[in-house]
Write an enzyme that holds these catalytic residues in place. Sequence first.
Site, PDB file in Angstrom:
ATOM      1  N   GLU A  89     -10.907  11.878  35.723  1.00  0.00           N
ATOM      2  CA  GLU A  89     -11.552  12.846  34.852  1.00  0.00           C
ATOM      3  C   GLU A  89     -11.811  12.123  33.530  1.00  0.00           C
ATOM      4  O   GLU A  89     -10.896  11.504  32.987  1.00  0.00           O
ATOM      5  CB  GLU A  89     -10.630  14.056  34.589  1.00  0.00           C
ATOM      6  CG  GLU A  89     -11.303  15.068  33.685  1.00  0.00           C
ATOM      7  CD  GLU A  89     -10.376  16.206  33.222  1.00  0.00           C
ATOM      8  OE1 GLU A  89      -9.151  16.090  33.393  1.00  0.00           O
ATOM      9  OE2 GLU A  89     -10.907  17.202  32.688  1.00  0.00           O
ATOM     10  N   ARG A  95       3.106   8.792  42.291  1.00  0.00           N
ATOM     11  CA  ARG A  95       2.495   8.171  41.132  1.00  0.00           C
ATOM     12  C   ARG A  95       3.454   7.165  40.529  1.00  0.00           C
ATOM     13  O   ARG A  95       4.654   7.175  40.819  1.00  0.00           O
ATOM     14  CB  ARG A  95       2.089   9.223  40.110  1.00  0.00           C
ATOM     15  CG  ARG A  95       3.265   9.887  39.416  1.00  0.00           C
ATOM     16  CD  ARG A  95       2.823  11.052  38.547  1.00  0.00           C
ATOM     17  NE  ARG A  95       1.596  10.753  37.838  1.00  0.00           N
ATOM     18  CZ  ARG A  95       0.742  11.687  37.412  1.00  0.00           C
ATOM     19  NH1 ARG A  95       0.991  12.962  37.664  1.00  0.00           N
ATOM     20  NH2 ARG A  95      -0.343  11.368  36.761  1.00  0.00           N
ATOM     21  N   LYS A 130      -1.444  11.659  30.118  1.00  0.00           N
ATOM     22  CA  LYS A 130      -2.597  11.669  29.221  1.00  0.00           C
ATOM     23  C   LYS A 130      -2.299  12.436  27.952  1.00  0.00           C
ATOM     24  O   LYS A 130      -2.728  12.054  26.878  1.00  0.00           O
ATOM     25  CB  LYS A 130      -3.789  12.305  29.944  1.00  0.00           C
ATOM     26  CG  LYS A 130      -4.573  11.310  30.754  1.00  0.00           C
ATOM     27  CD  LYS A 130      -5.888  11.912  31.195  1.00  0.00           C
ATOM     28  CE  LYS A 130      -6.542  11.034  32.246  1.00  0.00           C
ATOM     29  NZ  LYS A 130      -7.689  11.708  32.873  1.00  0.00           N
TER      30      LYS A 130
END
Length: 577
Positions: free
Chosen positions: A53, A278, A288
Amino acid sequence: MSSNTAPDALPNDTATPAREAARPGLDFIRARIREDNASGRFGGQVHTRFPPEPNGYLHLGHAKSICLNFGVAREFSGLCNLRFDDTNPVKEESEYVESIREDVRWLGGEWQNREFYASDYFEKLYQYAEQLIRMGKAYVDDLTADEIREYRGTLTQAGRESPYRNRSVEENLDLFRRMRAGEFPDGARVLRAKIDMASPNLVMRDPTLYRIRHAEHHRTGNAWCIYPMYDYTHCLSDSLEGITHSLCTLEFVNNRELYDWVLNALGLYHPQQIEFARLNLTYTVLSKRKLIQLVREGHVTGWDDPRMPTLSGLRRRGVPPEALREFCARVGLARVNSTVEYSMLEFCIREYLNAHAPRVMAVLDPIKVVIENYPEHQVEEFEMPYHPEDASHGSRKAPFSRELYIERDDFRLEPPKKFHRLSPGAEVRLRYAYFITCREAVLDEAGNVLELRCVYDPQSRGGQSPDGRKVKGTIHWVSAAHAIPAEVRLYDQLFAVENPNAVPEGKTFLDYLNPDSLRVVQGLLEPALAESKPGDRVQFERLGYFCKDKDSTPGRPVFNRTATLRDTWAKLEKKGA
RNA sequence: UGGGAUGUAGCCAAGUGGUAAGGCAACGGGUUUUGGCUCCGUCAUUCGAAGGUUCGAACCCUUCCAUCCCAGCCA
């Protein structure tokens, strides 16, 4: 000096036979793909995608996904698309698109002309939504966000159906079209899938498909005021692009049921979603939200601050993409949440740089040395190899003269046991130059060493032992008259604790920033470094790996420390202390 | 307290019924014109726990325990 800025192609460094032998067993994803190929499930095709994104910069966690998706495609002779998942106009910006492209390319990802945007599919997505409405599988809901939350139920209690759930197809269609036409304000209505308000999987309790957002989108401008949600968009984008294996992280396991539901409801081509754990790293944050906070609040100088775990930060720090790829390969792939130690990354960085970085000399904390028996105005030049084990790096000449600088740490007035460097009366080798013996240390009133008076042995030219005598220590040096002053930025961990994500009540990760994460010193470089360019990576002998920073000016080079060399002496000394 | 996922060394991670790979870290030693690199050696009688099946179990079964994810009109 090589500029070493060009990345190799992605899989070249992970697919050597030797490596494969050292890594038995395919990871579970590659094993599944191999099974799919064997059974002909996707016609033997492999097509992945990397779907960031554009709402922030890429970081180490993304590196794992990039290496996986592009790597898998390459290994199975397939393709990998770069797809921007841009369904939320209020968060996404073109600046991020630019940086993501650059970072993926830098890491070795090649997507040719397959650069896609979820926003490319807005019209199709809209048509599919109308189709769901016509099938009675989606409805417009007038409940407010708060009401929807209430109606959703809890982890242990089933939800309740919205009073608007059973509107007619006609009414739904009309309302949805008017949503698109901009007749309603933000938040007034949403389009929901009609699934099961009692599902134990909360994702399936009539998930929102579309919301109203009167906001300008970075690509579609003001063409839309309704925007599709992730779960609805992602599976359709994958399907539209003919993706075979949709690899994502573990937190999307719950969402797979919805991924499958949408595609099945519409009867479309159906990729396989597979989740993996992850990446987490000690001493760093990789969310983020936190990274953006570090930037916005000025705790770092920007997204590319060399202390940031962003790809642009790592790049500026001097970390080669090859090291990152090797790191991702070594970390492996599994479905267990794990936190990799920073030392693993550091090892990969040193491993690559040890083989590839030219050696040069720099003194970062200078102390002057005067060689009393060396002729006053004489200058000699010594030929020095750029790499002691690899002659292909070539060599350069370095000037030697009566006055030099050496590292303050390489001299002790009172040397501890096993100290092999300089001290009063001791002899040491100046790398590639001469043996010198310290006659006297000149001190100021406070007892600080101002200067060292030494003598050299002309017979030891080049650093050879003239009579076979052993000199244990070899230290680096620069010629005082020829050295180039430089700013050197010594970086350390951004955080002072192993896990800045788990902090006590009342504290935040910001309370654990390492106050010594950056130390700026004025160093002296050997003249050969005058020819270096920003991005060049070198080893300052005995100190570490450094990378010339873009802040450099012609008269003022700036170097960033990428990593120190392993320092067993420091360890030894610490133990003794 | 619902559903899902996961537990192999300090950290990653192979192993899929035949007797615990590998890497990082750590430790000891050789070598060395970088106290770097490199080389050699040490580092799980046991796989979250307890039962069970089996000649044989990290792998199969049962129960339990722990950790992570999900109640955005974020992704």
